[in-house]
Each structure stands twice: as structure tokens, then as C-alpha cells.
Design a protein around this motif. Structure first.
Motif, PDB file in Angstrom:
ATOM      1  N   TYR A  54      -3.824  -1.811  59.259  1.00 28.46           N
ATOM      2  CA  TYR A  54      -2.714  -1.482  58.228  1.00 28.46           C
ATOM      3  C   TYR A  54      -2.546  -2.266  57.107  1.00 28.46           C
ATOM      4  O   TYR A  54      -2.347  -3.367  57.051  1.00 28.46           O
ATOM      5  CB  TYR A  54      -1.398  -1.110  58.812  1.00 28.46           C
ATOM      6  N   LEU A  55      -2.933  -1.414  55.917  1.00 31.23           N
ATOM      7  CA  LEU A  55      -2.979  -2.393  54.512  1.00 31.23           C
ATOM      8  C   LEU A  55      -1.908  -1.846  53.666  1.00 31.23           C
ATOM      9  O   LEU A  55      -1.382  -0.739  53.544  1.00 31.23           O
ATOM     10  CB  LEU A  55      -4.404  -2.074  53.890  1.00 31.23           C
ATOM     11  N   CYS A  56      -1.284  -2.952  53.126  1.00 31.28           N
ATOM     12  CA  CYS A  56      -0.132  -2.859  52.075  1.00 31.28           C
ATOM     13  C   CYS A  56      -0.774  -3.301  50.657  1.00 31.28           C
ATOM     14  O   CYS A  56      -1.512  -4.162  50.722  1.00 31.28           O
ATOM     15  CB  CYS A  56       0.892  -3.624  52.368  1.00 31.28           C
ATOM     16  N   ALA A  57      -0.335  -2.391  49.752  1.00 24.13           N
ATOM     17  CA  ALA A  57      -0.704  -2.856  48.324  1.00 24.13           C
ATOM     18  C   ALA A  57       0.348  -2.764  47.522  1.00 24.13           C
ATOM     19  O   ALA A  57       1.118  -1.940  47.366  1.00 24.13           O
ATOM     20  CB  ALA A  57      -2.177  -1.928  47.981  1.00 24.13           C
ATOM     21  N   SER A  58       0.336  -3.344  46.450  1.00 29.88           N
ATOM     22  CA  SER A  58       1.404  -3.283  45.390  1.00 29.88           C
ATOM     23  C   SER A  58       0.801  -3.206  44.001  1.00 29.88           C
ATOM     24  O   SER A  58      -0.155  -3.791  43.828  1.00 29.88           O
ATOM     25  CB  SER A  58       2.509  -4.404  45.342  1.00 29.88           C
TER      26      SER A  58
ATOM     27  N   VAL B 230       6.731  -2.967  41.050  1.00 26.18           N
ATOM     28  CA  VAL B 230       7.497  -1.880  41.321  1.00 26.18           C
ATOM     29  C   VAL B 230       6.999  -0.637  42.553  1.00 26.18           C
ATOM     30  O   VAL B 230       7.649  -0.259  43.257  1.00 26.18           O
ATOM     31  CB  VAL B 230       7.936  -0.931  40.217  1.00 26.18           C
ATOM     32  N   SER B 231       5.645  -0.753  42.531  1.00 27.38           N
ATOM     33  CA  SER B 231       4.987   0.232  43.155  1.00 27.38           C
ATOM     34  C   SER B 231       4.405  -0.531  44.617  1.00 27.38           C
ATOM     35  O   SER B 231       3.837  -1.517  44.589  1.00 27.38           O
ATOM     36  CB  SER B 231       3.782   0.955  42.658  1.00 27.38           C
ATOM     37  N   LEU B 232       4.568   0.226  45.757  1.00 25.20           N
ATOM     38  CA  LEU B 232       4.176  -0.202  46.988  1.00 25.20           C
ATOM     39  C   LEU B 232       3.426   0.958  47.841  1.00 25.20           C
ATOM     40  O   LEU B 232       4.080   2.297  47.736  1.00 25.20           O
ATOM     41  CB  LEU B 232       5.122  -1.066  47.826  1.00 25.20           C
TER      42      LEU B 232
END
Lengths: 114, 115
Positions: free
Chosen positions: A90-94, A30-32
Motif C-alpha cells: 500500500y503506497l501513499c503519495a502527496s 494538500v493532495s494525498l
């Protein structure tokens, strides 16, 4: 299943060019989060989504930065009129919402603005 | 407000020796604490976390960390270092009282394990 993926892995842009960075989170998360990581530094928070809602964008450095997650899964970070100081990873995390604090990171997009 | 400090930019240790990577934090309430590892050209990988309960937390690859509330520390440890442990290590904190889901990361500590 698969982890968090990001594309492109590397991007070279001319100053003033617009760029779009994509993040595919783990299915069901759900979270990003988006982070900016400068060389030799830790990740710095940019923005946070819960499903399609952008709940926090306090870390976006200027109005040239824009992020969206229209269907609550894939997210795009857009940088308009890129500047040299935008060069970073640029990092993305979930993560699960309220079920798990652990964030799962993608490999990052390395942006170089010339 | 929440903050985290990693006082060492680099830690050098010989293979087979114990290692410690230091982390101290500041929060107004109670902390959630995390350690992540980053290998070159890779994203951060989760190692371990402290949420509540036992102060000694065991994680991946033989790493462990001890939550010390009086010293506001959460140092990462391993009894016997491997050359393959050489990487960048990040400590992160989230203040439970803050109401936010956003963690703050430290600047990172480069661990170099010599053969």
C-alpha cells in the motif's frame, strides 16, 4: 524537509483481523493519494484527499476499506476483516494542489494476510 | 477515459549501451505524462514529466523522454546505461480533459543492465 513516510513498513495479519496503515505526507502538501500495488503490477488508485476532504474513493475495492485524513495532514487507511486478497503493498503519495503535478511516494507498507 | 501501456515486461541492455523503455497512452484530451522508477522495497521515485512545451523532456540521472503526439508515445531513453539503472520503471498518464487529479500507471517494465 523529510519525504513521505509510512508505517508500519511491514504488517502480517491473520485473516479477519483489522489493520491500520499510516501515511505522513510532505508538510504543506494538500493532495494525498493511496494506491494498492500487487506483485508485478503498477500502482492502482484507491482514494484521494484534498486537505481533509476525501474527493474520490472510487478505487476502494470494498466497504471493508476506509480512509481518513481528519486534520488535512496525516492519513490512515483502515482495512477491516482482512482477506488474503488484500495482501499487497500500500503506497501513499502527496503533491501540491495545482502547483505541482509530481507525486512524491512513501516507501509503502507491505501487508501479508495469512 | 485514460490508459497507458508498457508493452515490454523486461528490457535487457549492456552497460554503456543506449536504453529505451517504451510507453504508449490513450486519452480523450491532452495528456500529462510521467516516468517513475522503483527500486526493491522502495516507493516510486519521480524521474521526469511532460506537461507542455518542448517534446523532449530531460529528467533525473541522465534520463530523457520524447513526447510524440502522433504516435501517442512517451518512451524513456538514456544514452549510456549503468548497472545501477537496473530497476522497475513505470509510465503514468493523466488526461487534462478528464477533470480528475488521478493518474493511471502502467504495469511497469523491469530494466536489467548487464555489466
Amino acid at each position: 524537509g523529510a519525504g513521505v513516510s509510512q508505517s508500519p513498513r511491514y504488517k502480517v495479519a491473520k485473516r479477519g483481523q483489522d489493520v491500520a496503515l499510516r501515511c505522513d505526507p510532505i508538510s504543506g502538501h494538500v493532495s494525498l493519494f493511496w494506491y494498492q500495488q500487487a506483485l508485478g503490477q503498477g500502482p492502482e488508485f484507491l482514494t484521494y484527499f484534498q486537505n481533509e476532504a476525501q474527493l474520490d474513493k472510487s478505487g476502494l475495492p470494498s466497504d471493508r476499506f476506509f480512509a481518513e485524513r481528519p486534520e488535512g495532514s496525516v492519513s490512515t487507511l483502515k482495512i477491516q476483516r482482512t482477506q488474503q486478497e488484500d495482501s499487497a503493498v500500500y503506497l501513499c503519495a502527496s503533491s501540491h494542489y495545482r502547483g505541482q503535478e509530481t507525486q512524491y511516494f512513501g516507501p509503502g507498507t507491505r501487508l501479508l494476510v495469512l | 477515459a485514460q490508459s497507458v501501456a508498457q508493452p515490454e515486461d523486461q528490457v535487457n541492455v549492456a552497460e554503456g549501451n543506449p536504453l529505451t523503455v517504451k510507453c504508449t497512452y490513450s486519452v480523450s484530451g491532452n495528456p500529462y505524462l510521467f516516468w517513475y522508477v522503483q527500486y526493491p522495497n522502495r516507493g516510486l521515485q519521480f524521474l521526469l514529466k511532460y506537461i507542455t512545451g518542448d517534446n523532449l523532456v530531460k529528467g533525473s540521472y541522465g534520463f530523457e523522454a520524447e513526447f510524440n503526439k502522433s504516435q501517442t508515445s512517451f518512451h524513456l531513453k538514456k544514452p549510456s546505461a549503468l548497472v545501477s539503472d537496473s530497476a522497475l520503471y513505470f509510465c503514468a498518464v493523466r488526461d487534462i480533459a478528464g477533470g480528475s487529479y488521478i493518474p493511471t500507471f502502467g504495469r511497469g517494465t523491469s530494466l536489467i543492465v548487464h555489466p
